[in-house]
Design a protein around this motif. Structure first.
Motif, PDB file in Angstrom:
ATOM      1  N   VAL A 314       0.749  -1.209  -0.113  1.00  0.00           N
ATOM      2  CA  VAL A 314       0.161   0.036  -0.145  1.00  0.00           C
ATOM      3  C   VAL A 314       0.853   1.235  -0.082  1.00  0.00           C
ATOM      4  O   VAL A 314       2.087   1.270   0.391  1.00  0.00           O
ATOM      5  CB  VAL A 314      -0.792   0.083   1.149  1.00  0.00           C
ATOM      6  N   GLU A 315       0.305   2.481  -0.494  1.00  0.00           N
ATOM      7  CA  GLU A 315       1.156   3.626  -0.343  1.00  0.00           C
ATOM      8  C   GLU A 315      -0.193   4.806  -0.581  1.00  0.00           C
ATOM      9  O   GLU A 315      -1.164   4.570  -0.808  1.00  0.00           O
ATOM     10  CB  GLU A 315       1.976   3.643  -1.597  1.00  0.00           C
ATOM     11  N   ASN A 316       0.409   5.837  -0.112  1.00  0.00           N
ATOM     12  CA  ASN A 316      -0.253   7.301  -0.304  1.00  0.00           C
ATOM     13  C   ASN A 316       0.415   8.193  -1.220  1.00  0.00           C
ATOM     14  O   ASN A 316       1.538   8.216  -1.050  1.00  0.00           O
ATOM     15  CB  ASN A 316      -0.413   7.855   1.098  1.00  0.00           C
ATOM     16  N   ARG A 317      -0.831   8.517  -2.344  1.00  0.00           N
ATOM     17  CA  ARG A 317      -0.180   9.417  -3.359  1.00  0.00           C
ATOM     18  C   ARG A 317      -0.597  10.962  -2.788  1.00  0.00           C
ATOM     19  O   ARG A 317      -1.791  11.121  -2.696  1.00  0.00           O
ATOM     20  CB  ARG A 317      -0.597   9.003  -4.624  1.00  0.00           C
ATOM     21  N   VAL A 318       0.501  11.790  -2.880  1.00  0.00           N
ATOM     22  CA  VAL A 318       0.329  13.249  -2.225  1.00  0.00           C
ATOM     23  C   VAL A 318       0.652  14.129  -3.329  1.00  0.00           C
ATOM     24  O   VAL A 318       1.532  13.877  -3.939  1.00  0.00           O
ATOM     25  CB  VAL A 318       1.032  13.263  -0.932  1.00  0.00           C
ATOM     26  N   PHE A 319      -0.044  15.165  -3.574  1.00  0.00           N
ATOM     27  CA  PHE A 319      -0.063  15.930  -4.487  1.00  0.00           C
ATOM     28  C   PHE A 319       0.633  17.355  -4.009  1.00  0.00           C
ATOM     29  O   PHE A 319       0.099  18.004  -3.162  1.00  0.00           O
ATOM     30  CB  PHE A 319      -1.064  16.414  -5.228  1.00  0.00           C
ATOM     31  N   VAL A 320       1.786  17.872  -4.380  1.00  0.00           N
ATOM     32  CA  VAL A 320       2.731  18.881  -3.914  1.00  0.00           C
ATOM     33  C   VAL A 320       3.131  19.759  -5.173  1.00  0.00           C
ATOM     34  O   VAL A 320       3.084  19.167  -6.185  1.00  0.00           O
ATOM     35  CB  VAL A 320       3.669  18.324  -2.988  1.00  0.00           C
ATOM     36  N   THR A 321       3.672  20.883  -5.058  1.00  0.00           N
ATOM     37  CA  THR A 321       4.318  21.491  -6.044  1.00  0.00           C
ATOM     38  C   THR A 321       5.523  21.072  -6.177  1.00  0.00           C
ATOM     39  O   THR A 321       6.314  21.181  -7.384  1.00  0.00           O
ATOM     40  CB  THR A 321       4.222  23.173  -5.933  1.00  0.00           C
ATOM     41  N   GLU A 322       6.254  20.875  -4.850  1.00  0.00           N
ATOM     42  CA  GLU A 322       7.576  20.228  -4.879  1.00  0.00           C
ATOM     43  C   GLU A 322       7.695  19.529  -3.709  1.00  0.00           C
ATOM     44  O   GLU A 322       6.967  19.610  -2.443  1.00  0.00           O
ATOM     45  CB  GLU A 322       8.749  21.054  -5.123  1.00  0.00           C
ATOM     46  N   LEU A 323       8.583  18.475  -3.727  1.00  0.00           N
ATOM     47  CA  LEU A 323       8.614  17.598  -2.264  1.00  0.00           C
ATOM     48  C   LEU A 323       9.401  18.364  -1.053  1.00  0.00           C
ATOM     49  O   LEU A 323      10.663  18.179  -1.454  1.00  0.00           O
ATOM     50  CB  LEU A 323       9.070  16.143  -2.276  1.00  0.00           C
ATOM     51  N   THR A 324       8.755  19.227  -0.416  1.00  0.00           N
ATOM     52  CA  THR A 324       9.440  19.605   0.757  1.00  0.00           C
ATOM     53  C   THR A 324       8.946  19.214   2.194  1.00  0.00           C
ATOM     54  O   THR A 324       7.752  18.677   2.330  1.00  0.00           O
ATOM     55  CB  THR A 324       9.728  21.312   0.647  1.00  0.00           C
ATOM     56  N   PHE A 325       9.469  19.160   3.104  1.00  0.00           N
ATOM     57  CA  PHE A 325       9.051  19.036   4.418  1.00  0.00           C
ATOM     58  C   PHE A 325       7.694  19.738   4.651  1.00  0.00           C
ATOM     59  O   PHE A 325       6.546  18.960   5.297  1.00  0.00           O
ATOM     60  CB  PHE A 325       9.946  19.179   5.660  1.00  0.00           C
ATOM     61  N   ASP A 326       7.583  21.042   4.342  1.00  0.00           N
ATOM     62  CA  ASP A 326       6.351  21.715   4.701  1.00  0.00           C
ATOM     63  C   ASP A 326       5.205  21.331   3.635  1.00  0.00           C
ATOM     64  O   ASP A 326       4.224  21.418   4.131  1.00  0.00           O
ATOM     65  CB  ASP A 326       6.880  23.232   4.398  1.00  0.00           C
ATOM     66  N   GLN A 327       5.771  21.296   2.625  1.00  0.00           N
ATOM     67  CA  GLN A 327       4.486  21.203   1.603  1.00  0.00           C
ATOM     68  C   GLN A 327       3.945  19.697   1.840  1.00  0.00           C
ATOM     69  O   GLN A 327       2.613  19.333   1.710  1.00  0.00           O
ATOM     70  CB  GLN A 327       5.091  21.106   0.317  1.00  0.00           C
ATOM     71  N   LEU A 328       4.720  18.735   2.306  1.00  0.00           N
ATOM     72  CA  LEU A 328       4.087  17.334   2.537  1.00  0.00           C
ATOM     73  C   LEU A 328       3.420  17.440   3.722  1.00  0.00           C
ATOM     74  O   LEU A 328       2.332  16.907   3.558  1.00  0.00           O
ATOM     75  CB  LEU A 328       5.381  16.474   2.937  1.00  0.00           C
ATOM     76  N   GLY A 329       3.644  18.300   4.749  1.00  0.00           N
ATOM     77  CA  GLY A 329       2.895  18.392   5.813  1.00  0.00           C
ATOM     78  C   GLY A 329       1.597  19.227   5.569  1.00  0.00           C
ATOM     79  O   GLY A 329       0.259  18.669   5.873  1.00  0.00           O
TER      80      GLY A 329
END
Length: 472
Positions: A314-329
């Motif tokens: 299983v996985e979670n697919r998350v939508f960000v403008t770029e992968l940063t710590f702040d954007q992931l949260g």
């Protein structure tokens, strides 16, 4: 013209245990101050091999709170790791993969239904690592969650399927996310616990379903053992998520909960020896396991609960403008994500998005008045890192794609798609939380399932999204 999405998708694991949990790594986690190096290496390698982008570590506080943030995020500079800093504080570890990619490891914890994700720093006192359930006074729950917010964590609920935590408590406590599902809970349903013991006849009934997958067999692809467990999937987490969603947004997550600690006690001895010998003809692999005890090793030579295997489930697919710590949260709080049972493959071409005039509307967004929703069923499954299948086999998969609306009256299906690649684009005005479920009959895995090919005719949840929320 449709407005374009400003986001890119990142893939990751949520709810993972390392040697800094007391019950991980078969209980060998840290001995004499030395971390279990094999367990650590396997955990760090798992997301690299699966091609993932992030791991949200959630170790139990009895161990992790006594170590530094760098240790808890598995930082190893000698192996090429680099820290993500917030001023003077490390908030994430970028693990360098052999193929040149990186995986972001963040720090959280799990204790009795509380699972904060992505700390910026440790709690200021040990009592703030406390878990919660319905018996915890609400004032105390709010105090604990306020401390987690101050530490920058996403306030999430773990093991939502458990009867000790209700939808009402999740709602009133202000949690931002909760597990829909947890692979550990599902495997526990199948096996009856982490350590499997008892009378041999009962244990053989439990393990008999695994016989074709065990070491020494040439049966189904070993990763597909999860498919045998999915008919026992605990649904309570999904039900509670819908109940909370009736009143306010809350992000749904698929939890991995990997510990690498499942084992079997040797029970075929003494008075049970004769019974075991009688059953040997039916279950030779299971018998060997009951005689020797230890880890459940499948026919690829790897254990049933290895970090690498669970990373393919299983996985979670998350939508960000770029992968940063702040954007992931921020994306996890917003619900800009969907959960995928990646064991069935990648949902090639799947789309769920919305528009309001020239504005793009993503999963997790709340809009007012009306919204145009675009939904496209997966074009076909595409093989990921697990069981292989051909392009021709992929087209034999059957899907049922449900657009569902959650509102004060409950949950209803407002549209259904029944063909791979089928697409709708429609404007909706009735308030509610609109989300998508993709159900699958995995005929494309019939060959990989081999002697267990009957499992391919079952219908399984493949994908579930967080909602686009429409308010008056």
């Amino acid at each position: 013209m449709r407005p374009p999405s400003p986001y890119v998708m990142v893939r990751g694991l949520i709810h993972m245990h390392s040697p800094y949990s007391h019950d991980a790594c078969d209980g060998h986690r840290i001995e004499g101050g030395v971390v279990d190096a094999i367990c650590m290496a396997e955990l760090r390698a798992a997301p690299c091999i699966a091609g993932l982008d992030f791991v949200a570590l959630t170790d139990h506080p009895d161990y992790m709170r006594d170590y530094s943030m760098q240790e808890d995020m598995l930082y190893m500079p000698a192996l090429g790791d680099s820290l993500v800093m917030d001023g003077d504080d490390p908030v994430a570890n970028m693990v360098d993969c052999p193929d040149g990619s990186e995986v972001m490891f963040t720090v959280g914890f799990e204790d009795n239904h509380s699972m904060p994700l992505g700390f910026r720093r440790h709690m200021p006192s040990p009592d703030l690592y406390e878990g919660i359930d319905d018996t915890t006074p609400l004032d105390r729950v709010l105090e604990l969650n306020a401390a987690l917010s101050a530490a920058g964590a996403v306030k999430a609920v773990v093991h939502s399927e458990g009867p000790e935590i209700s939808a009402g408590r999740i709602d009133e406590a202000g949690f931002e996310a909760m597990e829909w599902y947890n692979t550990h809970a599902n495997i526990m349903e199948l096996l009856g616990g982490d350590t499997i013991t008892g009378e041999p006849a009962d244990v053989i009934n439990t393990l008999g379903v695994l016989e074709d997958f065990l070491v020494g067999s040439s049966g189904p692809h070993p990763d597909l053992v999860l498919v045998a467990a999915l008919p026992m999937i605990p649904m309570e987490g999904f039900v509670k998520w819908e109940e909370v969603q009736r009143g306010r947004p809350i992000t749904g997550l698929l939890g991995s909960d990997a510990h690498r600690n499942i084992s079997v006690d040797p029970v075929c001895s003494g008075t049970w020896q004769t019974l075991c010998e009688i059953l040997a003809a039916l279950y030779p692999g299971t018998l060997t396991l009951l005689i020797s005890g230890g880890s459940i090793i499948l026919n690829d030579g790897d254990r049933i609960d290895s970090f690498q295997r669970i990373a393919r489930w299983v996985e979670n697919r998350v939508f960000v403008t770029e992968l940063t710590f702040d954007q992931l949260g921020e994306a996890l709080r917003a619900g800009r994500s969907y959960g995928l049972f990646s064991i069935f493959g990648d949902p090639e071409g799947f789309i769920f998005e919305g528009y309001q005039g020239s504005s793009y509307v993503a999963m997790g967004d709340t809009v007012h008045g009306e919204v145009t929703l675009r939904l496209r069923a997966p074009l076909h499954p595409t093989a990921l890192a697990g069981a292989p299948f051909t392009g021709e086999q992929a087209m034999t998969a059957l899907v049922r794609v449900l657009l569902r609306r959650i509102d004060a009256a409950g949950t209803s299906t407002v549209r259904e798609l029944d063909d791979l690649g089928e697409e709708i684009e429609e404007t909706f005005t009735q308030p509610g939380a609109y989300h998508v479920e993709v159900w699958l009959r995995p005929y494309h895995l019939s060959t990989a399932l081999a002697s267990q090919s009957d499992l391919a005719s079952g219908e399984y949840l493949w994908l579930i999204t967080n909602p686009i929320r429409l308010e008056p």
